[in-house]
Design an enzyme around this catalytic site. Structure first.
Site, PDB file in Angstrom:
ATOM      1  N   LYS A  27      42.227  33.931  45.453  1.00 18.40           N
ATOM      2  CA  LYS A  27      42.720  35.223  44.973  1.00 18.40           C
ATOM      3  C   LYS A  27      44.215  35.051  44.726  1.00 18.40           C
ATOM      4  O   LYS A  27      45.017  35.039  45.668  1.00 18.40           O
ATOM      5  CB  LYS A  27      42.474  36.313  46.019  1.00 18.40           C
ATOM      6  CG  LYS A  27      42.920  37.704  45.585  1.00 18.40           C
ATOM      7  CD  LYS A  27      41.945  38.332  44.611  1.00 18.40           C
ATOM      8  CE  LYS A  27      42.325  39.779  44.293  1.00 18.40           C
ATOM      9  NZ  LYS A  27      41.356  40.432  43.402  1.00 18.40           N
TER      10      LYS A  27
ATOM     11  N   ASP B 101      40.197  40.740  49.500  1.00 18.06           N
ATOM     12  CA  ASP B 101      39.007  40.424  48.714  1.00 18.06           C
ATOM     13  C   ASP B 101      38.366  39.106  49.136  1.00 18.06           C
ATOM     14  O   ASP B 101      37.137  38.987  49.147  1.00 18.06           O
ATOM     15  CB  ASP B 101      39.353  40.372  47.227  1.00 18.06           C
ATOM     16  CG  ASP B 101      39.648  41.750  46.653  1.00 18.06           C
ATOM     17  OD1 ASP B 101      39.267  42.756  47.297  1.00 18.06           O
ATOM     18  OD2 ASP B 101      40.251  41.833  45.573  1.00 18.06           O
TER      19      ASP B 101
ATOM     20  N   GLY C 135      40.583  37.544  39.601  1.00 18.49           N
ATOM     21  CA  GLY C 135      41.768  38.234  39.125  1.00 18.49           C
ATOM     22  C   GLY C 135      41.895  39.633  39.698  1.00 18.49           C
ATOM     23  O   GLY C 135      41.053  40.108  40.465  1.00 18.49           O
ATOM     24  N   ALA C 136      42.976  40.300  39.300  1.00 19.51           N
ATOM     25  CA  ALA C 136      43.225  41.690  39.676  1.00 19.51           C
ATOM     26  C   ALA C 136      43.082  42.543  38.424  1.00 19.51           C
ATOM     27  O   ALA C 136      43.730  42.275  37.406  1.00 19.51           O
ATOM     28  CB  ALA C 136      44.625  41.845  40.260  1.00 19.51           C
TER      29      ALA C 136
ATOM     30  N   LYS D  48      34.055  43.045  40.453  1.00 27.75           N
ATOM     31  CA  LYS D  48      34.514  41.649  40.412  1.00 27.75           C
ATOM     32  C   LYS D  48      34.332  40.937  41.746  1.00 27.75           C
ATOM     33  O   LYS D  48      33.886  39.782  41.785  1.00 27.75           O
ATOM     34  CB  LYS D  48      36.003  41.584  40.015  1.00 27.75           C
ATOM     35  CG  LYS D  48      36.315  41.890  38.578  1.00 27.75           C
ATOM     36  CD  LYS D  48      37.753  41.542  38.234  1.00 27.75           C
ATOM     37  CE  LYS D  48      38.766  42.187  39.140  1.00 27.75           C
ATOM     38  NZ  LYS D  48      38.756  43.657  39.088  1.00 27.75           N
TER      39      LYS D  48
ATOM     40  N   GLU E 181      37.466  48.262  39.599  1.00 29.79           N
ATOM     41  CA  GLU E 181      36.266  48.845  40.214  1.00 29.79           C
ATOM     42  C   GLU E 181      35.014  48.605  39.376  1.00 29.79           C
ATOM     43  O   GLU E 181      34.154  49.491  39.250  1.00 29.79           O
ATOM     44  CB  GLU E 181      36.460  50.351  40.451  1.00 29.79           C
ATOM     45  CG  GLU E 181      37.673  50.705  41.287  1.00 29.79           C
ATOM     46  CD  GLU E 181      37.645  50.083  42.686  1.00 29.79           C
ATOM     47  OE1 GLU E 181      36.556  49.974  43.268  1.00 29.79           O
ATOM     48  OE2 GLU E 181      38.721  49.702  43.173  1.00 29.79           O
ATOM     49  N   VAL E 182      34.888  47.423  38.810  1.00 34.52           N
ATOM     50  CA  VAL E 182      33.695  47.097  38.016  1.00 34.52           C
ATOM     51  C   VAL E 182      32.768  46.138  38.750  1.00 34.52           C
ATOM     52  O   VAL E 182      31.683  45.822  38.240  1.00 34.52           O
ATOM     53  CB  VAL E 182      34.076  46.508  36.644  1.00 34.52           C
ATOM     54  CG1 VAL E 182      34.871  47.505  35.825  1.00 34.52           C
ATOM     55  CG2 VAL E 182      34.842  45.197  36.797  1.00 34.52           C
TER      56      VAL E 182
ATOM     57  N   GLY F 265      28.257  44.287  36.715  1.00 32.04           N
ATOM     58  CA  GLY F 265      28.667  44.308  38.115  1.00 32.04           C
ATOM     59  C   GLY F 265      27.879  45.248  38.994  1.00 32.04           C
ATOM     60  O   GLY F 265      27.814  45.041  40.212  1.00 32.04           O
TER      61      GLY F 265
END
Length: 245
Positions: free
Chosen positions: A39, A52, A113-114, A17, A14-15, A178
């Site tokens: 992804k 995503d 990424g995740a 990405k 949650e930043v 972000g």
């Protein structure tokens, strides 16, 4: 000329990405580049639901090649989600092959990424960093873009990620904030100068808070990313205006 390959990771979940990936894609499309978004492991999304990559396409608003390699329904680390769902793990070699295929037909390949850099994808504990190393093992020029939060605590996680990348011989392209807050606090403003020091890499953008809701997201992306990410954002000017020394 070979494609540019950028792995997008974060200092945590949650930043921003996905929004950052979309912003880079949008800015690159405006620059006339052929863009692919990959992804490797999508978690927390059921079959048939938008993930995503679909969100990136919605925001970027242009012709993108989208690819998702594996999907797991529970919002967990990919290895845990795969194990609990009884689904195959995602191998770093499979990611590298997919990146190589996309690089043959595009100017820019973005790999989102995740979670953070060292979140596990398989039973051997391999991570996004291992996927980037596998790509570089094919002779392709993979680099990493780090998405960080603006506020208190971000310097430690940024420095840890930068050290992990350096220990693995992976180049850190730079850092993007972000979600730059509408009303930044003292820590947010100080971190504009401190983030590049913590990362030993340049600050390459600061996306405004709630950028995903912008009426013209591609325009916001171009105004919020540095020329190294196809935008026109000026780090020195932004830091001078909004920073706290």
């Amino acid at each position: 000329m070979s494609a540019r390959i950028v792995f997008v990771t974060g200092t945590g979940t949650e930043v921003g990405k996905t929004v950052t990936t979309a912003a880079v894609a949008a800015a690159a499309l405006r620059a006339g580049l052929r863009v692919a978004v990959l992804k490797p492991g999508q978690t927390g999304v059921a079959p048939g639901e938008a993930g995503d990559v679909e969100e990136v396409a919605r925001l970027a608003g242009g012709p993108l090649t989208l690819r998702e390699l594996s999907r797991y329904p529970e919002p967990l680390a990919p290895d845990t989600a795969a194990r609990r769902a009884g689904l195959p793990y995602l191998a770093a070699e499979d990611v590298a092959r997919a990146v190589a295929e996309l690089a043959d037909r595009h100017d820019l390949v973005l790999v989102e990424g995740a979670g953070g850099l060292l979140v596990r994808y398989d039973g051997q504990g391999r991570t996004l960093a291992d996927q980037a190393q596998a790509v570089r093992g094919l002779g392709l020029p993979a680099e990493v873009l780090l998405v960080a939060t603006a506020g208190l605590g971000t310097l430690n996680t940024t420095a840890l990620t930068a050290e992990a990348l350096a220990a693995r011989g992976l180049p850190l392209l730079g850092v993007v904030v972000g979600a730059w807050p509408r009303s930044p606090g003292l820590a947010d403003r100080c971190n504009l100068a401190d983030l590049p020091r913590a990362a030993a890499a340049p600050l390459l953008g600061a996306l405004p808070e709630r950028a995903a809701g912008a009426e013209d997201f591609p325009a916001v992306a171009a105004a919020s990313l540095a020329p190294g990410l196809y935008g026109r954002w000026d780090a020195a000017g932004f830091t001078a205006e909004h920073g706290a020394g």
